[in-house]
Design an enzyme around this catalytic site. Structure first.
Site, mmCIF file in Angstrom:
data_model
loop_
_atom_site.group_PDB
_atom_site.id
_atom_site.type_symbol
_atom_site.label_atom_id
_atom_site.label_comp_id
_atom_site.label_asym_id
_atom_site.label_seq_id
_atom_site.Cartn_x
_atom_site.Cartn_y
_atom_site.Cartn_z
ATOM 1 N N LYS A 179 0.840 -1.204 0.000
ATOM 2 C CA LYS A 179 0.000 0.000 0.000
ATOM 3 C C LYS A 179 0.878 1.258 0.000
ATOM 4 O O LYS A 179 2.068 1.187 0.335
ATOM 5 C CB LYS A 179 -0.910 -0.020 1.231
ATOM 6 N N TYR A 230 14.927 29.914 8.509
ATOM 7 C CA TYR A 230 13.826 30.694 9.088
ATOM 8 C C TYR A 230 13.897 30.754 10.607
ATOM 9 O O TYR A 230 14.086 29.730 11.265
ATOM 10 C CB TYR A 230 12.477 30.082 8.715
HETATM 11 C C1 LIG Z 1 -0.403 -1.770 6.789
HETATM 12 C C2 LIG Z 1 -0.983 -3.070 7.174
HETATM 13 C C3 LIG Z 1 -0.175 -4.200 7.344
HETATM 14 C C4 LIG Z 1 1.331 -4.127 7.355
HETATM 15 O O1 LIG Z 1 1.742 -3.538 8.566
HETATM 16 P P1 LIG Z 1 3.288 -3.405 8.955
HETATM 17 O O2 LIG Z 1 3.271 -2.940 10.357
HETATM 18 O O3 LIG Z 1 3.855 -2.396 8.020
HETATM 19 O O4 LIG Z 1 3.881 -4.734 8.769
HETATM 20 C C5 LIG Z 1 -0.794 -5.412 7.577
HETATM 21 N N1 LIG Z 1 -2.135 -5.500 7.635
HETATM 22 C C6 LIG Z 1 -2.939 -4.428 7.503
HETATM 23 C C7 LIG Z 1 -4.412 -4.577 7.613
HETATM 24 C C8 LIG Z 1 -2.403 -3.180 7.279
HETATM 25 O O5 LIG Z 1 -3.208 -2.111 7.156
#
Ligand SMILES: *Cc1c(COP(=O)(O)O)cnc(C)c1O
Length: 404
Positions: free
Chosen positions: A39, A272
């Site tokens: 993702k 800044y």
């Molecule tokens: C993002 C996610 C993962 C992976 O999580 P990590 O902590 O990056 O391993 C697994 N399952 C779901 C439902 C997620 O949203």
């Protein structure tokens, strides 16, 4: 579109590291299949190249939050793997997902109804994973709502419209192994699985473990583990152990060329608000990356401390003064030999003293996930493959998508 070398910074992603990380994760979970979670543009690493490398490393599933991410993978020719997608609102392109052979999570009654309608229109069976909220308090069916949705799902299965292939959930405290909520969630999950199986579903995969549980909680592996951050070589449990303790190699190196190098007198304010004032005559170097590129503004330096760490000319320095939108400044020191164009590493695999995304996370008071995921869209991603003999941080020669 501008060429990769037109931008004075780049993220160099080592696909060999991604492949090796997946192999390491598979070795931690020998009885389970691996779903590489890709993702958010593969946590900033580039969706398609990272997904292909993860599959080469032994992942048999890919996971995306959003439906368009899954469709993008299929359109890019990623056909040899199961893909699960899990976060959508009413009206999502579920018919396209069913036609593209994407598995769909169902976390509420309306979602089941939309999946069933999509399957009917598509004229093919939709594969469904029932998501149970076992205690995260986020997406998922409350256990009390599971029986009704299950009954409806199995009725649709009898019509050939869906097939219930999975039951799954997500942990709230996986990064805190031993936390009592982990055990509670594990128990609720086991009950949900038993309920679904007793109702006659023929499940293919029961899955609960993210990266942290994959690495620290073998009892929670079930049939499939779903690592994300660890695929990219970062530790999900930095307080327990850094990446190398788990056999992981950070895959992304963020590097830039110094834009300006100049002498300034003692007492000069930097960036800044003059949060940093140079104590002596010195040389400043301007790095052309800022918060628009994903450097956390919370990793600004102040009078009392350096900001986010960088490596330049073999030295470890920290950002001086505030992180700006497009740039940060370094105090290279009075005798600095650097010149404009010289290479600066912001984060990388941690070897030879290079900082990591985890180091930036600690300075900014966040997690490494946020550091890599927020890498800005204008920063070119380039790909190397140390396993196949290409150096990890060579000048880029491939454009994004080079893994295909
Ligand atoms: C993002 C996610 C993962 C992976 O999580 P990590 O902590 O990056 O391993 C697994 N399952 C779901 C439902 C997620 O949203």
């Amino acid at each position: 579109m501008a060429g990769v070398n037109d931008f004075p910074a780049r993220a160099v992603v080592d696909l060999g590291a991604v492949r090796g990380n997946v192999r390491a994760l598979a070795a931690h979970a020998p009885s389970a299949q691996v779903m590489a979670v890709v993702k958010a543009d593969a946590y900033g690493h580039g969706l398609v190249p990272a997904a292909l490398a993860a599959l080469e490393g032994g992942a048999t599933w890919l996971g995306t939050a959003q439906v368009p991410e899954a469709l993008h993978l299929r359109r890019a020719g990623v056909t040899g793997a199961r893909i699960l997608t899990w976060l959508y609102a009413p009206g999502a392109p579920l018919r396209e997902a069913v036609e593209a052979d994407v598995d769909l999570s169902v976390a509420s009654r309306w979602a089941l109804d939309e999946v069933v309608a999509a399957a009917r229109t598509a004229g093919r069976t939709a594969r469904v994973h029932l998501k149970v909220d076992t205690g995260l308090g986020r997406n998922g069916l409350m256990p009390g709502d599971l029986p009704d949705v299950l009954t409806a799902a199995l009725a649709a299965e009898a019509e050939g419209l869906v097939r219930v292939v999975g039951v799954w959930s997500h942990l709230a405290f996986a990064d805190d192994p031993g936390h009592p909520v982990v055990l509670q969630q594990a128990a609720v999950f086991a009950e949900a699985v038993a309920l679904v199986e007793a109702a006659g579903a023929r499940l293919e995969v029961r899955h609960l473990a993210n990266s942290a549980a994959t690495l620290t909680a073998p009892a929670l592996h079930w049939d499939l583990v779903r690592p994300g951050i660890a695929v990219y070589g970062l530790s999900p449990v930095p307080q327990v152990g850094s990446h190398d303790r788990f056999g992981l190699v950070p895959a992304m190196t963020l590097e830039a060329q110094l834009a300006t190098v100049k002498h300034v007198p003692a007492g000069s304010g930097v960036s800044y608000g003059h949060e940093y004032v140079v104590p002596h005559d010195t040389v400043l170097g301007v790095v052309p990356l800022g918060y628009a590129d994903g450097l956390p503004r919370h990793a600004s330096g102040s009078r009392d401390r350096w900001g986010g760490p960088v490596q330049v000319g073999g030295r470890r320095l920290g950002v001086a003064g505030r992180v700006c939108m497009d740039q940060v400044v370094l105090d290279l020191g009075p005798g600095a030999q650097e010149a404009a164009g010289d290479r600066v590493v912001l984060w990388g695999d941690g070897r030879d003293g290079a900082p990591t995304a985890q180091d930036w996370a600690e300075v900014a008071g966040t997690i490494s996930y946020e550091v890599v995921t927020r890498l800005g869209a204008r920063v070119p991603r380039t790909y190397v493959d140390t396993e196949r003999g290409e150096p990890a941080v060579a000048a880029p020669t491939t454009s994004t998508g080079g893994a295909a």
